[in-house]
Design a protein around this motif. Structure first.
Motif, PDB file in Angstrom:
ATOM      1  N   SER A  61      33.815   7.882  10.512  1.00 38.85           N
ATOM      2  CA  SER A  61      33.152   8.449   9.332  1.00 38.85           C
ATOM      3  C   SER A  61      33.806   7.859   8.080  1.00 38.85           C
ATOM      4  N   PRO A  62      33.003   7.296   7.159  1.00 35.62           N
ATOM      5  CA  PRO A  62      31.536   7.167   7.226  1.00 35.62           C
ATOM      6  C   PRO A  62      31.128   6.094   8.234  1.00 35.62           C
ATOM      7  N   SER A  63      29.910   6.203   8.705  1.00 31.18           N
ATOM      8  CA  SER A  63      29.430   5.277   9.727  1.00 31.18           C
ATOM      9  C   SER A  63      28.857   4.004   9.124  1.00 31.18           C
TER      10      SER A  63
ATOM     11  N   SER B 137      38.351   2.385   0.569  1.00 36.13           N
ATOM     12  CA  SER B 137      37.639   3.631   0.849  1.00 36.13           C
ATOM     13  C   SER B 137      38.411   4.479   1.860  1.00 36.13           C
TER      14      SER B 137
ATOM     15  N   VAL C 175      38.524   6.423   5.406  1.00 35.66           N
ATOM     16  CA  VAL C 175      37.876   6.281   6.719  1.00 35.66           C
ATOM     17  C   VAL C 175      38.597   7.180   7.726  1.00 35.66           C
TER      18      VAL C 175
END
Length: 233
Positions: free
Chosen positions: A17-19, A26, A28
């Motif tokens: 996530s996010p996929s 970011s 993860v």
């Protein structure tokens, strides 16, 4: 009363996530899931070819608060309770990032003689791979597209700042290199240097000649004294 049957962990599954596409910087999260009774213990690893792997986390989730390009690779988790142990399949993380500051090299690296050929090479770390475009400063139109740019018959009027732009879908970065030709006048400094070397040797040669003459005069005087002494005797 309900009776819960004990069982070893099932084959664990891994989710992210996010996929969507994973961007550098970011957040993860990888999650390891398995059915087990009693509850299982989780351990995360990154596969790097080292048999003595260091565990990354002992939780069901592996969290990257600000993921970096160096975090790209294959990850897996192990799930274990008193009845057994299972290992998940590899899960790949591919971190996307804009081109880093490009490095520019020139060949030949020595003085560029007028009329010679010059090759510029630009390289940058990027994911996905970068494309390269060459420009000359104060000129809007690109000179060349590609990592390697070769200029034949380089002249004095070609001197100036050249820069390459490395670009991918995540961003762009550029680096500048100054080129100038030594020109045919490069022979003049070489002649001057040779002349100075010759001039610096002249005093040494004169000193050697003077010393030889002095030694010769000294020997001649000594010979005359010997002759006079013989005649007197």
């Amino acid at each position: 009363m309900k009776c819960f049957q004990e069982n070893a962990p099932k084959l664990p599954s891994v989710s992210v996530s996010p996929s969507a596409e994973i961007m550098e910087g970011s957040s993860v999260t990888l999650t390891c899931s398995s059915d087990a009774n009693p509850a299982a213990n989780y351990t995360w690893y990154k596969r790097n070819g080292n048999p003595a792997l260091q565990s990354l986390s002992n939780e069901s989730q592996l969290i990257f608060s600000s993921i970096q390009s160096s975090d790209s690779g294959l990850y897996y988790c192990t799930v274990e309770n008193v009845l057994g142990k299972r290992t998940s399949g590899d899960f790949g993380i591919d971190v996307k990032y804009a081109p880093k500051l490009p490095s520019v090299s020139v060949s030949p690296s020595a003085e560029i003689m007028e009329g010679s050929s010059v090759t510029l090479t630009c390289s940058s770390d990027a994911n996905p791979a970068a494309t390269y475009t060459w420009y000359k400063e104060n000129e809007d139109s690109p000179l060349h597209s590609g990592q390697i740019f070769t200029m034949t018959d380089f002249r004095a009027e070609h001197s100036g700042n050249y820069y390459c732009v490395a670009q991918n879908t995540r961003g762009r970065h550029n680096s500048t290199l100054y080129l100038t030709t030594a020109g045919k006048t490069a022979l003049i400094p070489n002649v001057i240097r040779l002349t100075l070397v010759v001039l610096s040797l002249i005093p040494l040669l004169l000193l050697i000649v003077w010393m030889r003459k002095k030694m010769s005069s000294s020997h001649e005087a000594e010979s005359n004294e010997v002759v006079e002494m013989i005649e007197m005797q």
